[in-house]
Design a protein around this motif. Sequence first.
Motif, PDB file in Angstrom:
ATOM      1  N   ASP A 197      11.901  -6.960   3.056  1.00 18.51           N
ATOM      2  CA  ASP A 197      11.041  -6.331   4.070  1.00 18.51           C
ATOM      3  C   ASP A 197      10.313  -5.124   3.472  1.00 18.51           C
ATOM      4  OD1 ASP A 197      12.039  -8.145   5.839  1.00 18.51           O
ATOM      5  OD2 ASP A 197      12.697  -6.681   7.326  1.00 18.51           O
ATOM      6  N   ARG A 198       9.036  -4.997   3.841  1.00 19.55           N
ATOM      7  CA  ARG A 198       8.265  -3.857   3.338  1.00 19.55           C
ATOM      8  C   ARG A 198       7.086  -3.581   4.265  1.00 19.55           C
ATOM      9  NH1 ARG A 198       5.092  -3.534  -2.503  1.00 19.55           N
ATOM     10  NH2 ARG A 198       4.674  -1.284  -2.480  1.00 19.55           N
ATOM     11  N   THR A 199       6.876  -2.305   4.578  1.00 19.13           N
ATOM     12  CA  THR A 199       5.746  -1.871   5.390  1.00 19.13           C
ATOM     13  C   THR A 199       5.072  -0.706   4.676  1.00 19.13           C
ATOM     14  OG1 THR A 199       6.896  -2.517   7.421  1.00 19.13           O
ATOM     15  CG2 THR A 199       5.000  -1.040   7.652  1.00 19.13           C
ATOM     16  N   VAL A 200       3.766  -0.808   4.447  1.00 21.10           N
ATOM     17  CA  VAL A 200       3.011   0.227   3.729  1.00 21.10           C
ATOM     18  C   VAL A 200       1.845   0.673   4.597  1.00 21.10           C
ATOM     19  CG1 VAL A 200       1.602   0.741   1.693  1.00 21.10           C
ATOM     20  CG2 VAL A 200       3.662  -0.668   1.465  1.00 21.10           C
ATOM     21  N   HIS A 201       1.652   1.991   4.683  1.00 25.60           N
ATOM     22  CA  HIS A 201       0.515   2.555   5.422  1.00 25.60           C
ATOM     23  C   HIS A 201      -0.422   3.262   4.438  1.00 25.60           C
ATOM     24  CE1 HIS A 201       2.486   1.671   9.191  1.00 25.60           C
ATOM     25  NE2 HIS A 201       3.554   2.331   8.804  1.00 25.60           N
ATOM     26  N   ILE A 202      -1.718   3.013   4.603  1.00 29.23           N
ATOM     27  CA  ILE A 202      -2.731   3.562   3.697  1.00 29.23           C
ATOM     28  C   ILE A 202      -3.757   4.354   4.499  1.00 29.23           C
ATOM     29  CG2 ILE A 202      -4.549   2.979   2.046  1.00 29.23           C
ATOM     30  CD1 ILE A 202      -2.989   0.408   1.426  1.00 29.23           C
ATOM     31  N   ASP A 203      -4.062   5.561   4.039  1.00 28.14           N
ATOM     32  CA  ASP A 203      -5.060   6.410   4.690  1.00 28.14           C
ATOM     33  C   ASP A 203      -6.424   5.721   4.639  1.00 28.14           C
ATOM     34  OD1 ASP A 203      -7.167   8.575   4.906  1.00 28.14           O
ATOM     35  OD2 ASP A 203      -5.375   9.814   5.172  1.00 28.14           O
ATOM     36  N   ARG A 204      -7.077   5.639   5.782  1.00 29.13           N
ATOM     37  CA  ARG A 204      -8.347   4.914   5.849  1.00 29.13           C
ATOM     38  C   ARG A 204      -9.484   5.632   5.147  1.00 29.13           C
ATOM     39  NH1 ARG A 204     -10.776   4.263  11.707  1.00 29.13           N
ATOM     40  NH2 ARG A 204     -12.344   3.277  10.373  1.00 29.13           N
ATOM     41  N   TYR A 205      -9.312   6.922   4.831  1.00 26.26           N
ATOM     42  CA  TYR A 205     -10.373   7.691   4.176  1.00 26.26           C
ATOM     43  C   TYR A 205     -10.099   7.869   2.687  1.00 26.26           C
ATOM     44  CZ  TYR A 205     -11.290   8.808   9.076  1.00 26.26           C
ATOM     45  OH  TYR A 205     -11.528   8.725  10.424  1.00 26.26           O
ATOM     46  N   SER A 206      -8.902   8.300   2.364  1.00 28.50           N
ATOM     47  CA  SER A 206      -8.591   8.593   0.966  1.00 28.50           C
ATOM     48  C   SER A 206      -8.066   7.387   0.207  1.00 28.50           C
ATOM     49  CB  SER A 206      -7.565   9.727   0.881  1.00 28.50           C
ATOM     50  OG  SER A 206      -6.303   9.302   1.389  1.00 28.50           O
ATOM     51  N   GLY A 207      -7.510   6.418   0.921  1.00 25.45           N
ATOM     52  CA  GLY A 207      -6.922   5.259   0.265  1.00 25.45           C
ATOM     53  C   GLY A 207      -5.541   5.526  -0.296  1.00 25.45           C
ATOM     54  N   LYS A 208      -4.988   6.714  -0.010  1.00 25.42           N
ATOM     55  CA  LYS A 208      -3.653   7.042  -0.508  1.00 25.42           C
ATOM     56  C   LYS A 208      -2.565   6.391   0.348  1.00 25.42           C
ATOM     57  CE  LYS A 208      -4.867  11.529  -2.546  1.00 25.42           C
ATOM     58  NZ  LYS A 208      -4.583  12.989  -2.536  1.00 25.42           N
ATOM     59  N   VAL A 209      -1.435   6.121  -0.295  1.00 29.99           N
ATOM     60  CA  VAL A 209      -0.288   5.553   0.420  1.00 29.99           C
ATOM     61  C   VAL A 209       0.426   6.670   1.175  1.00 29.99           C
ATOM     62  CG1 VAL A 209       1.956   4.434   0.176  1.00 29.99           C
ATOM     63  CG2 VAL A 209       0.021   3.671  -1.221  1.00 29.99           C
ATOM     64  N   LEU A 210       0.472   6.540   2.498  1.00 32.97           N
ATOM     65  CA  LEU A 210       1.126   7.546   3.337  1.00 32.97           C
ATOM     66  C   LEU A 210       2.599   7.242   3.541  1.00 32.97           C
ATOM     67  CD1 LEU A 210      -1.632   7.938   6.080  1.00 32.97           C
ATOM     68  CD2 LEU A 210      -1.312   9.286   3.993  1.00 32.97           C
ATOM     69  N   ALA A 211       2.973   5.965   3.482  1.00 36.46           N
ATOM     70  CA  ALA A 211       4.379   5.577   3.654  1.00 36.46           C
ATOM     71  C   ALA A 211       4.591   4.212   3.030  1.00 36.46           C
ATOM     72  CB  ALA A 211       4.746   5.539   5.140  1.00 36.46           C
ATOM     73  N   ASP A 212       5.724   4.047   2.379  1.00 37.33           N
ATOM     74  CA  ASP A 212       6.114   2.777   1.788  1.00 37.33           C
ATOM     75  C   ASP A 212       7.567   2.539   2.188  1.00 37.33           C
ATOM     76  OD1 ASP A 212       6.656   0.537   0.287  1.00 37.33           O
ATOM     77  OD2 ASP A 212       5.746   1.286  -1.561  1.00 37.33           O
ATOM     78  N   ILE A 213       7.773   1.766   3.259  1.00 36.51           N
ATOM     79  CA  ILE A 213       9.096   1.628   3.884  1.00 36.51           C
ATOM     80  C   ILE A 213       9.701   0.292   3.479  1.00 36.51           C
ATOM     81  CG2 ILE A 213      10.353   1.780   6.068  1.00 36.51           C
ATOM     82  CD1 ILE A 213       7.560   2.779   7.226  1.00 36.51           C
ATOM     83  N   ARG A 214      10.905   0.342   2.942  1.00 38.45           N
ATOM     84  CA  ARG A 214      11.569  -0.864   2.472  1.00 38.45           C
ATOM     85  C   ARG A 214      12.929  -1.017   3.147  1.00 38.45           C
ATOM     86  NH1 ARG A 214       9.231  -2.170  -3.397  1.00 38.45           N
ATOM     87  NH2 ARG A 214       7.475  -0.704  -3.422  1.00 38.45           N
ATOM     88  N   PHE A 215      13.560  -2.149   2.875  1.00 35.21           N
ATOM     89  CA  PHE A 215      14.840  -2.476   3.510  1.00 35.21           C
ATOM     90  C   PHE A 215      15.875  -1.384   3.274  1.00 35.21           C
ATOM     91  CE2 PHE A 215      19.055  -4.457   3.369  1.00 35.21           C
ATOM     92  CZ  PHE A 215      19.095  -5.122   4.588  1.00 35.21           C
ATOM     93  N   ASN A 216      15.900  -0.830   2.077  1.00 38.60           N
ATOM     94  CA  ASN A 216      16.903   0.199   1.761  1.00 38.60           C
ATOM     95  C   ASN A 216      16.683   1.489   2.538  1.00 38.60           C
ATOM     96  OD1 ASN A 216      18.292  -1.435  -0.037  1.00 38.60           O
ATOM     97  ND2 ASN A 216      17.122  -0.740  -1.817  1.00 38.60           N
ATOM     98  N   ASP A 217      15.495   1.670   3.113  1.00 33.09           N
ATOM     99  CA  ASP A 217      15.232   2.864   3.915  1.00 33.09           C
ATOM    100  C   ASP A 217      15.751   2.737   5.346  1.00 33.09           C
ATOM    101  OD1 ASP A 217      13.774   4.179   1.841  1.00 33.09           O
ATOM    102  OD2 ASP A 217      12.069   2.873   2.281  1.00 33.09           O
ATOM    103  N   TYR A 218      16.109   1.528   5.760  1.00 35.06           N
ATOM    104  CA  TYR A 218      16.579   1.313   7.123  1.00 35.06           C
ATOM    105  C   TYR A 218      17.955   1.935   7.325  1.00 35.06           C
ATOM    106  CZ  TYR A 218      13.014  -2.434   7.408  1.00 35.06           C
ATOM    107  OH  TYR A 218      11.845  -3.164   7.396  1.00 35.06           O
ATOM    108  N   SER A 219      18.272   2.236   8.571  1.00 33.39           N
ATOM    109  CA  SER A 219      19.624   2.650   8.926  1.00 33.39           C
ATOM    110  C   SER A 219      20.555   1.444   8.800  1.00 33.39           C
ATOM    111  CB  SER A 219      19.658   3.169  10.361  1.00 33.39           C
ATOM    112  OG  SER A 219      19.330   2.122  11.271  1.00 33.39           O
ATOM    113  N   ALA A 220      21.866   1.684   8.906  1.00 26.56           N
ATOM    114  CA  ALA A 220      22.831   0.582   8.775  1.00 26.56           C
ATOM    115  C   ALA A 220      22.580  -0.481   9.842  1.00 26.56           C
ATOM    116  CB  ALA A 220      24.251   1.126   8.876  1.00 26.56           C
TER     117      ALA A 220
END
Length: 472
Positions: free
Chosen positions: A342-365
């Motif tokens: 599982d992976r969710t990535v958010h990208i700034d619509r103006y700068s193109g920078k990655v604001l968040a890169d969320i993976r399975f290991n970031d989830y709670s138990a």
Amino acid sequence: MQNTMQPVGRSCGDQSDAQRYFTVWRWHFYAGVFVTPFLILLALTGLGMIFTANIYGKDGERMKVAVQTVAKPLSQQAQVALDAVDKAQGMVVQYIAPRAADTVAVFRVNDGSGKATMVAVDPYTAEVAAAYPRNKGFYYLMDNIHSDMLLGGVGDYILETAAALTVLLVISGWWLWYQKQGSLPRMLVSPFGKKRSWWRSLHGSVGTWISLMLLVFCVSGMAWAGIWGGKAVQAWNQFPAGKWGVVPDPESVVPVHGDLNDGETKEIPWVLELTPMPQSGTTVGVGGIAPGLPPTLDTVDRFARESGFQGRYHLYFPKGKTGVWTLNRDSMSYDSPSPTADRTVHIDRYSGKVLADIRFNDYSAFGKFMAAGVAFHMGTMGWWSVVLNMVFCLAVVGMCVSGWIMWWQRRPKNAAGLLPPPQKNVAAPKTLLVVLLVSAVVFPTAAAAVAAVWLLDRLLLVCLPRMAAYLK
């Protein structure tokens, strides 16, 4: 009706043991009367969804195309999809990448009124292969029945109660079958007798085999429900609001990940649904699209491929001035067979920078449990899980039917009423009572249902002798 059947199989026991058995059996019977119609409904609709999703695709994404050397630019495919719906006032809001080289790309397009249409496009010719309303078709009919029986919040509450009572049904069933068999091996493989004894052995043995899987399905299903899921455990497992520079503002409403679900379809991981979205236009973010390249559909998709998104994934377009590009790939959405990917990535619509890169290991138990549990529940972990789920659904139907057959065989000829096991004024075993009470407290809808049945069984029937005649 007086039942003289010996309830305890491993030893005769004293009279109180037999009475205690009947007490547990009576509650198991009541739970089964309420639960079994809903379990059959859930099993059959689940079979319908599994079949449709794996043969046709929930959004037509399994439609085949002829493979060619080069695909058309993604922006051109999106424009074709837009033109097919509403060229003047429409808007492309989501892109679902092809599952394989020989399948279509799918775009979600909202027309000027906000009505969503799914458009399947041949990626090699940029021609429309099909267009159909979002959240329509056989899969979504089965899904809506499976979720709330087409009754909205009332149906959601009823099914959550049924799932919670199934937990109590399984626990009491374990205890009853253990009293009959005396050991786990005999619970798993019981000698088959004749008539009612044959059905009881089938009911008990199959129930033992599928019980753990049934519990996983109940818990993962209830976590989607409105009370235990939405009001309790889901709220405990969200990410903090400030994790990606989102500052809570009491005077404004910050979008959450669940808003990407479009109100009906569940595509965003459970653990993220209530988590606030990062926002574009800030100074935060790292990496992302190469400097000098504008964040467009083509460059965002190229970045997705270069950063590890292979095969099918979802790309959501920015909403509003502070909206972000969102890339999402998870097993729950039939994107991959492994929830750990599982992976969710958010990208700034103006700068193109990655604001968040969320993976399975970031989830709670519990978020990890839900990622795996929901994928297991939906049969998206490969063909083995599809086959297992189909066998499981059929076994659940068989369990429910066998329970009713045993009840019918136990009834005397020309009998009237429900005829549950005889009522005994003996408390259930303390250990079992503790387990059942803890389960009822954890699942509030089950506690409410148990309290209602207890009042009916102990108090109201005293004042309603005609009703009591049907429940003796």
